[in-house]
Design a protein around this motif. Sequence first.
Motif, PDB file in Angstrom:
ATOM      1  N   LYS A 284       0.868  -1.202   0.109  1.00  0.00           N
ATOM      2  CA  LYS A 284       0.226   0.138  -0.049  1.00  0.00           C
ATOM      3  C   LYS A 284       0.856   1.285  -0.016  1.00  0.00           C
ATOM      4  O   LYS A 284       2.112   1.067   0.143  1.00  0.00           O
ATOM      5  N   SER A 285       0.110   2.406  -0.161  1.00  0.00           N
ATOM      6  CA  SER A 285       1.007   3.734   0.052  1.00  0.00           C
ATOM      7  C   SER A 285       1.236   4.185   1.235  1.00  0.00           C
ATOM      8  O   SER A 285       1.619   5.414   1.498  1.00  0.00           O
ATOM      9  N   ARG A 286       0.963   3.483   2.233  1.00  0.00           N
ATOM     10  CA  ARG A 286       1.349   3.903   3.770  1.00  0.00           C
ATOM     11  C   ARG A 286       1.722   2.832   4.463  1.00  0.00           C
ATOM     12  O   ARG A 286       1.845   1.464   4.158  1.00  0.00           O
ATOM     13  N   ILE A 287       2.259   3.057   5.699  1.00  0.00           N
ATOM     14  CA  ILE A 287       2.753   1.918   6.534  1.00  0.00           C
ATOM     15  C   ILE A 287       1.720   2.181   7.957  1.00  0.00           C
ATOM     16  O   ILE A 287       0.958   2.656   7.888  1.00  0.00           O
ATOM     17  N   GLY A 288       1.797   0.812   8.501  1.00  0.00           N
ATOM     18  CA  GLY A 288       0.903   0.620   9.654  1.00  0.00           C
ATOM     19  C   GLY A 288      -0.111  -0.290   9.713  1.00  0.00           C
ATOM     20  O   GLY A 288      -0.878  -0.731  10.646  1.00  0.00           O
ATOM     21  N   GLY A 289      -0.226  -0.816   8.571  1.00  0.00           N
ATOM     22  CA  GLY A 289      -1.261  -2.266   8.427  1.00  0.00           C
ATOM     23  C   GLY A 289      -2.607  -1.673   8.878  1.00  0.00           C
ATOM     24  O   GLY A 289      -3.163  -0.916   8.251  1.00  0.00           O
ATOM     25  N   ARG A 290      -3.149  -2.693   9.677  1.00  0.00           N
ATOM     26  CA  ARG A 290      -4.551  -2.623  10.264  1.00  0.00           C
ATOM     27  C   ARG A 290      -4.646  -2.265  11.666  1.00  0.00           C
ATOM     28  O   ARG A 290      -4.939  -3.014  12.229  1.00  0.00           O
ATOM     29  N   PRO A 291      -4.582  -1.023  12.219  1.00  0.00           N
ATOM     30  CA  PRO A 291      -4.103  -0.835  13.461  1.00  0.00           C
ATOM     31  C   PRO A 291      -5.272  -0.562  14.119  1.00  0.00           C
ATOM     32  O   PRO A 291      -6.298  -0.068  13.749  1.00  0.00           O
ATOM     33  N   LEU A 292      -5.399  -1.039  15.541  1.00  0.00           N
ATOM     34  CA  LEU A 292      -6.651  -0.617  16.504  1.00  0.00           C
ATOM     35  C   LEU A 292      -6.105   0.662  17.006  1.00  0.00           C
ATOM     36  O   LEU A 292      -4.840   1.054  17.254  1.00  0.00           O
ATOM     37  N   GLY A 293      -7.069   1.265  17.983  1.00  0.00           N
ATOM     38  CA  GLY A 293      -6.648   2.562  18.358  1.00  0.00           C
ATOM     39  C   GLY A 293      -6.453   2.726  19.716  1.00  0.00           C
ATOM     40  O   GLY A 293      -6.390   3.837  20.427  1.00  0.00           O
ATOM     41  N   TRP A 294      -6.585   1.525  20.390  1.00  0.00           N
ATOM     42  CA  TRP A 294      -6.503   1.446  21.873  1.00  0.00           C
ATOM     43  C   TRP A 294      -5.013   0.586  22.306  1.00  0.00           C
ATOM     44  O   TRP A 294      -4.885  -0.435  21.636  1.00  0.00           O
ATOM     45  N   ILE A 295      -4.630   0.876  23.519  1.00  0.00           N
ATOM     46  CA  ILE A 295      -3.440   0.060  24.044  1.00  0.00           C
ATOM     47  C   ILE A 295      -3.610   0.016  25.580  1.00  0.00           C
ATOM     48  O   ILE A 295      -4.552   0.603  26.150  1.00  0.00           O
ATOM     49  N   ASN A 296      -2.969  -0.558  26.177  1.00  0.00           N
ATOM     50  CA  ASN A 296      -2.949  -0.978  27.697  1.00  0.00           C
ATOM     51  C   ASN A 296      -1.504  -0.560  28.253  1.00  0.00           C
ATOM     52  O   ASN A 296      -0.369  -1.107  27.745  1.00  0.00           O
ATOM     53  N   LYS A 297      -1.546   0.053  29.512  1.00  0.00           N
ATOM     54  CA  LYS A 297      -0.025   0.339  30.104  1.00  0.00           C
ATOM     55  C   LYS A 297       0.716  -0.855  30.707  1.00  0.00           C
ATOM     56  O   LYS A 297       1.761  -0.894  30.532  1.00  0.00           O
TER      57      LYS A 297
END
Length: 580
Positions: free
Chosen positions: A191-204
């Motif tokens: 594709k023309s961008r990097i990062g694939g199919r990311p979700l928007g949330w994480i945990n510390k």
Amino acid sequence: MPRPTFFDPSDLPTQDLYSQGVHFDGPNRTVIAAGQVGILPNGSIPQDSRKEVQQALLNVDKVLQAGGATIRDLVKLTILVVDFDYENAKILAEPIVEFLQTTYGVTARPTMTLILVPKLAVPQARFEVEATAVLPGKANIWREPEQQKGIPEVSGSLQCDVVVVGAGFSGIQAAADLHEAGLKVLVLEAKSRIGGRPLGWINKTTQPKIYALTQKFGLEVYRQYEVADLLQLIEALEKAQSEIDGNNPSAASKHHDISVEDWLQTNNFSEWAKQTMRHFTAAIVGRESRDLGLHYVLDYIKSGNGYLSLASEGEDGAQSLKVKQGTSAIAHGLARTLPPGSVLLNSPVQSIVQHAKRRVIVETTAGLAVQCSKVVVAIPTQTYDKIHFTPPLPLAKRAIVTRTQPAVYIKIILTYARPWWRELGLVGSFFSVKGPINFSWDTSDKAAGKHYSLALFSHGDSAASLGQLSSLQRETAVLEHLVELVGEEHRGAVLDVAEINQKEWLKEEYIEGGPTSTMRTGDYAKYSDALREVFGHIHFAGGELAYDWKGYLEGALRSGSRCAAEVVEDVKKAPVPSRL
């Protein structure tokens, strides 16, 4: 969608009102030539009709060449003719046929449309032709978003130690680790961008790897929010998933070799509990309970620290923190750790050929050939079939490609000028088992305080039904459901939307569903060991190949590092041949 690049050939006159050509770069390059008349370099038009047609076609060819295309790449010609005489049609037809055949051989047969007009914009002109060409795209070197203008193209052949196929989180993490280990790495991203199919949330706390990267790259995180947990089945699920050995999935018990739906029906759960579980499984992997093997789902739940972790937004929940700059900023941060030119965009890999003496040739659809000693494939499993492997993949890996199911999700972002849901005392988290809105979150940038947004998700059957509608019909269906959820008296606030954006991962080329892939009853125990097995000098990574946090960014990063460690260990046993 790739941004258009407008241009004017140096040997054609520049027009004040329009450009002579435009091209769009992606896995394929599309070049469009503006309507060309038979104008000569001196500004005149030949009196002879045949010569006028020939000159117009020559001018089209100049525009195509300036855009990197040739007549052989033509897919469409639109021809406008003044005072067309059917008896003298060969004056028009012969120069076109002659041009396509004598210059390029008998290969170009573009579609054509002939339009008869009383006159053209250029008074003396009697013939005008507009052209569209499509050809394989050119690889572009990745740069920061603000530096995208004037990105150089790459072609020909290259050499490196390791090729990483895919610049999602697994691929870019693997590349960063391999570079740190001293290997020369080249990442090829379709594709023309990097990062694939990311979700928007994480945990510390439960996702330390990705949280550490947010701190390393100076990214801001903030709490989502915490809501009351209404879900049931916790005790039964926690007991069942505790019996699963995530590191040895082939050792599954026979009583786990059923579908999730069959498990629900054989247990004495209330109807509400069954509906909740159906919603939960569709929410986390994008498939209905009838389509999912219980063993696969239990392993997925265990890999994410259990049911409560996956279902909640609290301190220990998978949806605990948001990254203010967006999770793609993490992928960009990892890409910056690589030497310039190490990540090539618009580079779909079409073949991987393993030769003797640890020599592997990776070729893209645009003809770029890369010689290396090792390959890391870090793309969704259901897209493996876009690559021709020589020798072919083993039977078990081929079975994975045909048996994995892409997740079915549609995301719709509603942006408002004011957070009307907060004014009603709501946190923006809606839940519905019938859809089309199955669940949602408030994704507003609280610090900015200017625009407020709701991220609405549809999954499984709801998403499949929603996907059958037109874009406007989807918007209407979602807005009407939101009105139903908050009450008719708030219709005005719901419909006062400033912007609507939609994302359907299943239809996105080279992604084809996200954030993970799933397996049916019996398939996970049978084929899971083959997911990560090394094939010759090809190693495999990806979010669905993670041992922990499958389908999450944390899992994708861990999978990338696991794969890179495999490569480094193998290289230590037999160092890669010296590069030319």
